[in-house]
Write a protein that holds these residues in place. Structure first.
Motif, mmCIF file in Angstrom:
data_model
loop_
_atom_site.group_PDB
_atom_site.id
_atom_site.type_symbol
_atom_site.label_atom_id
_atom_site.label_comp_id
_atom_site.label_asym_id
_atom_site.label_seq_id
_atom_site.Cartn_x
_atom_site.Cartn_y
_atom_site.Cartn_z
ATOM 1 N N MET A 22 0.828 -1.203 0.000
ATOM 2 C CA MET A 22 0.000 0.000 0.000
ATOM 3 C C MET A 22 0.869 1.262 0.000
ATOM 4 N N GLU A 53 -5.399 -3.652 -0.850
ATOM 5 C CA GLU A 53 -4.766 -2.621 -1.688
ATOM 6 C C GLU A 53 -5.385 -2.582 -3.080
ATOM 7 N N THR A 57 -6.816 1.122 -3.811
ATOM 8 C CA THR A 57 -5.799 1.998 -4.392
ATOM 9 C C THR A 57 -6.398 3.003 -5.387
ATOM 10 N N SER A 63 -9.435 -0.518 -9.580
ATOM 11 C CA SER A 63 -9.843 -0.541 -8.172
ATOM 12 C C SER A 63 -11.269 -0.032 -8.012
#
Length: 319
Positions: A22, A53, A57, A63
């Motif tokens: 991360m 993550e 993210t 994501s």
């Protein structure tokens, strides 16, 4: 590997793994019977952090965070139940802190705030205020029926920088507990969760960084089944006209937070500890302490710009 002081021959040993996750340094420690067992456990915890993550993210179009951001001002997005629940909890903290915590900070105009050595002046109050025009948690619309998320205005962006590391630490801890790890620490760049006892039967000892010398601890706590998170102005900042300005921006004014060097929050949950540290910095010493003192099972320690230490009513220092 750190060996135990316990005289028991078959006592567990502490094993540690350090890895960048991360975008931060994670340090995971577990008590296990062998290196092989520890490796399996630590890999499972790392895999969980990597999964989170991928969800949160802002550096990958795939994501769920970026999928929500891409549809800002256009249409609602239905994320996973996990991300929806995290957003829901984040908005509750925003309400609790009257907007001092705000996941829509992603809409801040980053061109104004690089906090590099070449930054020589603050923007005017009007320009700073304009930079946060899209920051307002109340413009995140949740629909409990279909569990969708809608950002009301184009250009709005959410981000989990103020809660994500704590959430990941908490989830990694849960994975390790499910795998039978009775004692360990997940340290997410200073936001950590510790449970159980050391192999010698003693609680974990954690140091609170001195904001004037970040590699040194000015105080230590003995903890077990507790999470700790620190927010400070000593890691990323700008010095303008001899004054240090924190990279933490007040989401209401667009200007850097002043008056506090660091805030350390202790409570049983790493996600909550992480989420509360920054808003206390934004709120200031008195308002921040007043809020913490009204909450259950949470404590905090604040160091102000004059190196004065302020503690919530339920905290006891040892030096």
């Amino acid at each position: 590997m750190i060996s135990t002081d316990s005289p028991l021959v078959h006592a567990p040993i502490l094993y540690r793994k350090v890895q960048k996750l991360m975008g931060n340094r994670f340090e995971l420690t577990v008590a296990a019977a062998s290196q092989q067992e520890a490796d399996t456990l630590l890999e499972a915890a790392v895999a969980e952090i990597q999964r989170i993550e991928r969800l949160l993210t802002t550096f990958a179009d795939s994501s769920e965070t970026n999928q929500i951001n891409a549809m800002a001002g256009i249409a609602p997005v239905t994320p996973s139940e996990e991300v929806y629940a995290l957003i829901e909890r984040s908005l509750r903290i925003s309400e609790l802190t009257q907007g001092a915590f705000d996941i829509t900070y992603g809409g801040v105009d980053k061109s104004l705030w690089n906090f590099d050595p070449h930054m020589s002046a603050l923007p005017s109050a009007a320009v700073a205020k304009a930079s946060v025009r899209l920051v307002n948690y109340q413009n995140v619309v949740l629909n409990p029926k279909d569990k969708s998320v809608f950002l009301r205005h184009k250009g709005m962006r959410i981000g989990f920088g103020g809660i994500g590391k704590g959430y990941a630490a908490e989830k990694a801890k849960q994975v390790l507990l499910q795998l039978g790890v009775q004692s360990g620490i997940v340290n997410a760049a200073g936001d950590l969760s510790a449970w159980g006892l050391q192999p010698n039967g003693q609680p974990w000892t954690i140091g609170i960084a001195d904001p004037n010398a970040a590699l040194h601890a000015f105080s230590r706590f003995n903890i077990s089944n507790m999470a700790v998170a620190t927010s400070g102005n000593y890691e990323k900042f700008a010095i303008i006209d001899g004054k240090k300005y924190s990279h933490t921006i007040n989401p209401k004014t667009g200007l850097p937070v002043t008056g506090i060097k660091s805030v350390t929050v202790l409570c049983p949950n790493a996600e909550l500890a992480d989420a509360m540290a920054t808003p206390v910095m934004v709120m200031g010493v008195q308002v921040g302490l007043d809020l913490i003192n009204q909450m259950r099972d949470i404590a905090c320690l604040i160091i102000d710009d004059f190196d004065q230490i302020h503690c919530s009513k339920n905290i006891h220092l040892t030096t």
